[in-house]
Design a protein around this motif. Structure first.
Motif, PDB file in Angstrom:
ATOM      1  N   TYR A   1      54.859  34.230 -57.532  1.00 29.32           N
ATOM      2  CA  TYR A   1      53.896  34.936 -58.371  1.00 29.32           C
ATOM      3  C   TYR A   1      53.301  36.133 -57.671  1.00 29.32           C
ATOM      4  O   TYR A   1      52.223  36.572 -58.009  1.00 29.32           O
ATOM      5  CB  TYR A   1      52.782  33.971 -58.800  1.00 29.32           C
ATOM      6  CG  TYR A   1      53.271  32.938 -59.776  1.00 29.32           C
ATOM      7  CD1 TYR A   1      53.499  33.262 -61.109  1.00 29.32           C
ATOM      8  CD2 TYR A   1      53.535  31.644 -59.351  1.00 29.32           C
ATOM      9  CE1 TYR A   1      53.953  32.317 -62.004  1.00 29.32           C
ATOM     10  CE2 TYR A   1      53.997  30.694 -60.242  1.00 29.32           C
ATOM     11  CZ  TYR A   1      54.199  31.038 -61.562  1.00 29.32           C
ATOM     12  OH  TYR A   1      54.656  30.104 -62.451  1.00 29.32           O
TER      13      TYR A   1
ATOM     14  N   TYR B   1      52.637  39.965 -56.812  1.00 25.33           N
ATOM     15  CA  TYR B   1      52.615  41.127 -57.681  1.00 25.33           C
ATOM     16  C   TYR B   1      53.559  42.211 -57.165  1.00 25.33           C
ATOM     17  O   TYR B   1      53.652  42.437 -55.959  1.00 25.33           O
ATOM     18  CB  TYR B   1      51.205  41.730 -57.732  1.00 25.33           C
ATOM     19  CG  TYR B   1      50.258  40.983 -58.621  1.00 25.33           C
ATOM     20  CD1 TYR B   1      50.255  41.214 -59.983  1.00 25.33           C
ATOM     21  CD2 TYR B   1      49.377  40.048 -58.095  1.00 25.33           C
ATOM     22  CE1 TYR B   1      49.379  40.535 -60.804  1.00 25.33           C
ATOM     23  CE2 TYR B   1      48.511  39.360 -58.913  1.00 25.33           C
ATOM     24  CZ  TYR B   1      48.521  39.603 -60.265  1.00 25.33           C
ATOM     25  OH  TYR B   1      47.650  38.932 -61.079  1.00 25.33           O
TER      26      TYR B   1
ATOM     27  N   PHE C   1      51.863  46.969 -59.930  1.00 24.58           N
ATOM     28  CA  PHE C   1      51.316  46.067 -60.946  1.00 24.58           C
ATOM     29  C   PHE C   1      50.005  46.582 -61.541  1.00 24.58           C
ATOM     30  O   PHE C   1      49.836  46.650 -62.748  1.00 24.58           O
ATOM     31  CB  PHE C   1      51.094  44.676 -60.336  1.00 24.58           C
ATOM     32  CG  PHE C   1      50.398  43.721 -61.270  1.00 24.58           C
ATOM     33  CD1 PHE C   1      51.092  43.130 -62.307  1.00 24.58           C
ATOM     34  CD2 PHE C   1      49.052  43.438 -61.117  1.00 24.58           C
ATOM     35  CE1 PHE C   1      50.465  42.256 -63.163  1.00 24.58           C
ATOM     36  CE2 PHE C   1      48.420  42.570 -61.981  1.00 24.58           C
ATOM     37  CZ  PHE C   1      49.134  41.981 -62.999  1.00 24.58           C
TER      38      PHE C   1
ATOM     39  N   TYR D   1      52.165  30.159 -67.481  1.00 24.54           N
ATOM     40  CA  TYR D   1      50.821  30.613 -67.137  1.00 24.54           C
ATOM     41  C   TYR D   1      49.782  29.870 -67.982  1.00 24.54           C
ATOM     42  O   TYR D   1      49.995  29.615 -69.171  1.00 24.54           O
ATOM     43  CB  TYR D   1      50.671  32.123 -67.380  1.00 24.54           C
ATOM     44  CG  TYR D   1      51.563  32.963 -66.495  1.00 24.54           C
ATOM     45  CD1 TYR D   1      51.164  33.307 -65.205  1.00 24.54           C
ATOM     46  CD2 TYR D   1      52.807  33.393 -66.955  1.00 24.54           C
ATOM     47  CE1 TYR D   1      51.989  34.076 -64.393  1.00 24.54           C
ATOM     48  CE2 TYR D   1      53.636  34.152 -66.151  1.00 24.54           C
ATOM     49  CZ  TYR D   1      53.234  34.488 -64.869  1.00 24.54           C
ATOM     50  OH  TYR D   1      54.048  35.225 -64.052  1.00 24.54           O
TER      51      TYR D   1
ATOM     52  N   TRP E   1      44.006  37.330 -59.768  1.00 23.14           N
ATOM     53  CA  TRP E   1      44.197  36.472 -60.929  1.00 23.14           C
ATOM     54  C   TRP E   1      42.887  36.229 -61.698  1.00 23.14           C
ATOM     55  O   TRP E   1      42.795  35.318 -62.511  1.00 23.14           O
ATOM     56  CB  TRP E   1      44.800  35.130 -60.512  1.00 23.14           C
ATOM     57  CG  TRP E   1      46.238  35.274 -60.088  1.00 23.14           C
ATOM     58  CD1 TRP E   1      46.713  35.378 -58.828  1.00 23.14           C
ATOM     59  CD2 TRP E   1      47.357  35.379 -60.958  1.00 23.14           C
ATOM     60  NE1 TRP E   1      48.064  35.537 -58.836  1.00 23.14           N
ATOM     61  CE2 TRP E   1      48.506  35.538 -60.147  1.00 23.14           C
ATOM     62  CE3 TRP E   1      47.528  35.355 -62.350  1.00 23.14           C
ATOM     63  CZ2 TRP E   1      49.781  35.675 -60.662  1.00 23.14           C
ATOM     64  CZ3 TRP E   1      48.800  35.479 -62.865  1.00 23.14           C
ATOM     65  CH2 TRP E   1      49.910  35.645 -62.026  1.00 23.14           C
TER      66      TRP E   1
ATOM     67  N   CYS F   1      50.135  38.564 -67.426  1.00 25.60           N
ATOM     68  CA  CYS F   1      51.099  37.465 -67.451  1.00 25.60           C
ATOM     69  C   CYS F   1      52.390  37.888 -68.156  1.00 25.60           C
ATOM     70  O   CYS F   1      53.496  37.546 -67.707  1.00 25.60           O
ATOM     71  CB  CYS F   1      50.500  36.248 -68.149  1.00 25.60           C
ATOM     72  SG  CYS F   1      49.109  35.514 -67.248  1.00 25.60           S
TER      73      CYS F   1
ATOM     74  N   TYR G   1      53.577  40.894 -68.387  1.00 26.78           N
ATOM     75  CA  TYR G   1      54.252  41.839 -67.492  1.00 26.78           C
ATOM     76  C   TYR G   1      55.037  41.079 -66.429  1.00 26.78           C
ATOM     77  O   TYR G   1      56.193  41.395 -66.135  1.00 26.78           O
ATOM     78  CB  TYR G   1      53.215  42.753 -66.850  1.00 26.78           C
ATOM     79  CG  TYR G   1      53.807  43.760 -65.881  1.00 26.78           C
ATOM     80  CD1 TYR G   1      54.400  44.935 -66.348  1.00 26.78           C
ATOM     81  CD2 TYR G   1      53.776  43.520 -64.513  1.00 26.78           C
ATOM     82  CE1 TYR G   1      54.942  45.849 -65.463  1.00 26.78           C
ATOM     83  CE2 TYR G   1      54.320  44.418 -63.621  1.00 26.78           C
ATOM     84  CZ  TYR G   1      54.903  45.589 -64.095  1.00 26.78           C
ATOM     85  OH  TYR G   1      55.448  46.483 -63.218  1.00 26.78           O
ATOM     86  N   MET G   2      54.404  40.044 -65.846  1.00 26.21           N
ATOM     87  CA  MET G   2      55.070  39.252 -64.825  1.00 26.21           C
ATOM     88  C   MET G   2      56.272  38.511 -65.407  1.00 26.21           C
ATOM     89  O   MET G   2      57.321  38.403 -64.767  1.00 26.21           O
ATOM     90  CB  MET G   2      54.092  38.250 -64.224  1.00 26.21           C
ATOM     91  CG  MET G   2      52.952  38.869 -63.428  1.00 26.21           C
ATOM     92  SD  MET G   2      53.489  39.557 -61.872  1.00 26.21           S
ATOM     93  CE  MET G   2      53.785  38.073 -60.929  1.00 26.21           C
TER      94      MET G   2
ATOM     95  N   THR H   1      58.977  41.241 -66.011  1.00 27.71           N
ATOM     96  CA  THR H   1      59.389  42.049 -64.866  1.00 27.71           C
ATOM     97  C   THR H   1      59.879  41.203 -63.711  1.00 27.71           C
ATOM     98  O   THR H   1      60.890  41.501 -63.087  1.00 27.71           O
ATOM     99  CB  THR H   1      58.211  42.921 -64.384  1.00 27.71           C
ATOM    100  OG1 THR H   1      57.731  43.700 -65.469  1.00 27.71           O
ATOM    101  CG2 THR H   1      58.649  43.844 -63.240  1.00 27.71           C
ATOM    102  N   CYS H   2      59.128  40.128 -63.437  1.00 26.95           N
ATOM    103  CA  CYS H   2      59.386  39.370 -62.211  1.00 26.95           C
ATOM    104  C   CYS H   2      60.122  38.068 -62.442  1.00 26.95           C
ATOM    105  O   CYS H   2      60.644  37.482 -61.502  1.00 26.95           O
ATOM    106  CB  CYS H   2      58.062  39.065 -61.502  1.00 26.95           C
ATOM    107  SG  CYS H   2      57.085  40.539 -61.202  1.00 26.95           S
ATOM    108  N   LYS H   3      60.182  37.571 -63.629  1.00 25.29           N
ATOM    109  CA  LYS H   3      60.798  36.269 -63.872  1.00 25.29           C
ATOM    110  C   LYS H   3      61.744  36.366 -65.061  1.00 25.29           C
ATOM    111  O   LYS H   3      61.402  36.973 -66.083  1.00 25.29           O
ATOM    112  CB  LYS H   3      59.728  35.216 -64.173  1.00 25.29           C
ATOM    113  CG  LYS H   3      58.756  34.965 -63.037  1.00 25.29           C
ATOM    114  CD  LYS H   3      59.379  34.228 -61.889  1.00 25.29           C
ATOM    115  CE  LYS H   3      59.757  32.835 -62.276  1.00 25.29           C
ATOM    116  NZ  LYS H   3      60.387  32.088 -61.156  1.00 25.29           N
TER     117      LYS H   3
END
Length: 655
Positions: free
Chosen positions: A6, A8, A12, A564, A623, A635, A637-638, A641-643
């Motif tokens: 998690y 950033y 971010f 999340y 957070w 959340c 965005y994550m 983008t990240c997951k």
């Protein structure tokens, strides 16, 4: 998901427009305690008017604060006096028969009802802040005084001791009321909820009406108990003792009083018809008895009333240890009821005329007038609704109407008391019953049923407790249920699932707004109360259940797996160490499931404690979000983008 990253990305903050929630600057403990005490005991900031004022001005403002008559007195006009004169004479016509009636209700000499409508109104006129409150004896307070003192001393066996205990109870009632005002403890009276007062007043009014069956039926012996069963047993075991002359007279005058009230309600301009009806009843009843010699045929009369101004009674106060506890108990209970009724009535009429009533000043005024009254042969006084309504409708402008009433009552007991010799007790009973029927507010009880079932239960508990047990039981039962409800609100706060209102950044309860959209992979929960030791365990378990339910729902629908959990803390005004421990446990539970916790909009007090407890370091301040929309945006965005997106099957296998 147990190994989810998690962290950033570098861009971010700029990509999501994420703003950090600020931690309030540290505040010295003494200053924080001072602010807390100020908000608790001085929410109205009574000293603000003294700021930046020269000493002489502060002294004048101080006198005006203690004695409000000094504030409005210099602006008093002849036009105001005309209105107050009419209002004062009008309420005196009601106060005289009511005073005599209510004194009999308290098992006290009738003249005390007149004494109690002389000194206390004068004190209140100087110290009270209401323009419309008409001071005098009240039926419920009289009944409470009579029933509670009768448990200790029989007024027939030892009338002198009983009288002295009534003065002593009034003294303690005044002391308690003034103490609440001086120490700013008026919030204690707030535990008497609206539902409690409606039920208690209705029950007390029913009991008072039942007690008047003795006078209406002309019975010599009657039960000292106040519950319905005892009264009915006393009435129907003495059928052979009923006097038809007294019953007919009582029913006729009761019918007249109710008819006059009906017309006054239909046409408010004719309020004086209802206001004058009790005095007219006394006059007509006295004439009827005098002309027909009805007192020789079973119709009891008041008899001789003592002439003269209030005698001093300060030396009659009884602090004997054998009776002290009973006097204190009676004083506190009657004092609270008198305050609740008086302040509620004063605020109601103040709202109509758009001015402010200072609750703590009212308590001091009530306390001082009862202390003064206990030293001048008066018993408990307050601001009865019926008399205050007449005062309001008569067009009073200031508390001078109380002064006019007091002077009219003084003239009565100085010169006119012989005229009341032939006043039949049955007429006084009819006056009391007519007044009490107006306190049985069944319409409000029905309204409570439709709006809030628990409030209805509280109301009916108070009513049933008073009518079928006794006044103390009804009062304790109603207050106990009210406090239980407050504890339930604290111990079992609401937690809600939030969804997005379409085409907006607003998030609201999915139960209230059926058109809300869920955010894939995100569970948004709102905690709707401060977090304390009393509810922390419940909230931990409730949040866990929400997560379980959401995961089960996702598995069955095949949506993106839950990643999340956002807690909206907008309504969390405060948190204690147990609450912080609960958040730490919730964070661990969530992380063990491979999820991430985010907080939205925690308040200043909450942020301060989270910072001091090092919780912010554990969760990561990145957070903590200003709004739910910010948290959802971060959340989402994550997630994108990240997951990679996960199906429910993948989510289930990871779990």
């Amino acid at each position: 998901m147990g190994n989810a990253d998690y962290s950033y990305p570098d861009n971010f903050n700029s990509a999501t427009n994420h703003h950090h929630v600020a931690v309030p600057p540290p505040q010295p403990f003494v200053k924080s305690l001072k602010n807390t005490l100020k908000e608790t005991f001085f929410p109205d900031d009574p000293l603000r008017q003294f700021k930046n004022q020269p000493p002489r001005k502060k002294f004048i403002l101080g006198l005006q604060y203690i004695f409000p008559i000094l504030e409005w007195g210099p602006r008093y006009s002849l036009q105001f006096f005309r209105a107050d004169l009419i209002a004062g004479i009008t309420i005196a016509s009601l106060a005289i028969p009511q005073g005599i009636s209510y004194a009999k209700l308290a098992n006290l000499p009738p003249i005390l009802g007149l004494y109690s409508s002389f000194v206390p109104p004068l004190v209140y006129a100087v110290m009270g802040s209401s323009r419309d409150l008409a001071v005098g004896t009240v039926a419920v307070g009289s009944l409470l005084t009579g029933s509670m003192l009768s448990d200790v001393v029989n007024h027939n066996d030892d009338p002198k001791l009983y009288l002295h205990l009534a003065f002593t109870a009034t003294f303690f009632a005044g002391l308690f009321q003034a103490g609440l005002g001086i120490f700013r403890l008026g919030f204690i009276v707030d535990f008497l909820s609206h539902a409690t007062i409606v039920g208690f007043m209705g029950g007390a009014a029913t009991v008072v009406c039942l007690q008047q069956l003795k006078g209406i039926l002309g019975l010599d012996r009657f039960t000292h108990e106040t519950d319905l069963i005892s009264v009915m047993r006393s009435v129907f075991t003495q059928i052979h003792m009923w006097r038809w002359e007294s019953a007919v007279l009582g029913c006729v005058f009761l019918f007249y009083l109710l008819i006059s009230r009906y017309f006054s309600k239909k046409k408010p301009k004719l309020f004086w018809i209802s206001a004058m009806a009790p005095l007219i009843s006394v006059i007509l009843g006295s004439l009827l008895v005098y002309l027909t010699h009805a007192e020789k045929h079973g119709v009891e009369v008041i008899g001789q009333l003592k002439k003269g101004i209030n005698p001093a009674s300060i030396t009659d106060l009884n602090f004997d240890s054998n009776y002290l506890s009973a006097a204190i108990k009676t004083g506190i209970v009657t004092g609270i009821i008198a305050l609740a009724e008086g302040i509620a009535v004063g605020r109601s009429f103040a709202m109509f005329k758009n001015y402010h009533i200072d609750g703590n000043k009212e308590m001091i005024a009530f306390g001082m007038m009862n202390i003064a009254g206990s030293c001048t042969s008066c018993y408990l006084t307050a601001g009865p609704f019926s008399r205050s309504a007449v005062n309001f409708n008569a067009g009073c402008k200031t508390a001078v109407s109380n002064i006019v009433m007091a002077l009219a009552v003084m003239i009565t007991f100085l010169f006119l008391t012989p005229l009341f010799h032939y006043t039949p007790l049955v007429v006084l009973s009819s006056i009391i019953v007519a007044a009490m029927l107006g306190l049985i507010d069944y319409e409000t009880a029905i309204h409570l049923w439709h709006v809030d079932k628990f409030d209805f239960v509280v109301c009916m508990s108070a009513y049933i407790g008073v009518v079928f047990a006794n006044i103390e039981v009804g009062l304790v039962l109603a207050i106990g249920l009210s406090i239980l409800r407050v504890l339930l609100f604290v111990a079992r706060p609401k937690t809600l699932i939030l969804g997005n209102i379409p085409d907006s950044v607003v998030y609201r309860s999915v139960d209230q707004y059926k058109n809300t959209n869920n955010v894939p992979g995100v569970l948004i929960l709102e905690i709707d109360a401060p977090i304390y030791f009393a509810n922390s365990n419940y909230l931990r378990e409730r949040i866990s259940r929400w997560i379980d339910d959401e995961e089960d729902k996702i598995k069955s629908s095949g949506e993106i797996g839950l990643q999340y959990v956002i807690l909206d803390m907008s309504a969390v005004g405060n948190i204690d160490t147990s609450g912080i421990s609960m958040l730490e446990e919730v964070m661990k539970i969530i992380e063990r499931r491979g999820l991430k916790l985010a907080l939205a909009n925690p308040g200043a007090e909450v942020m301060k404690k989270l910072n001091k407890s090092k919780f912010l370091e554990k969760i990561g301040q990145e957070w903590i979000f200003l709004t739910v929309a910010d948290a959802v945006g971060a959340c989402s965005y994550m997630l994108h983008t990240c997951k990679p997106k996960m199906t429910s099957e993948e989510y289930g296998s990871n779990v």
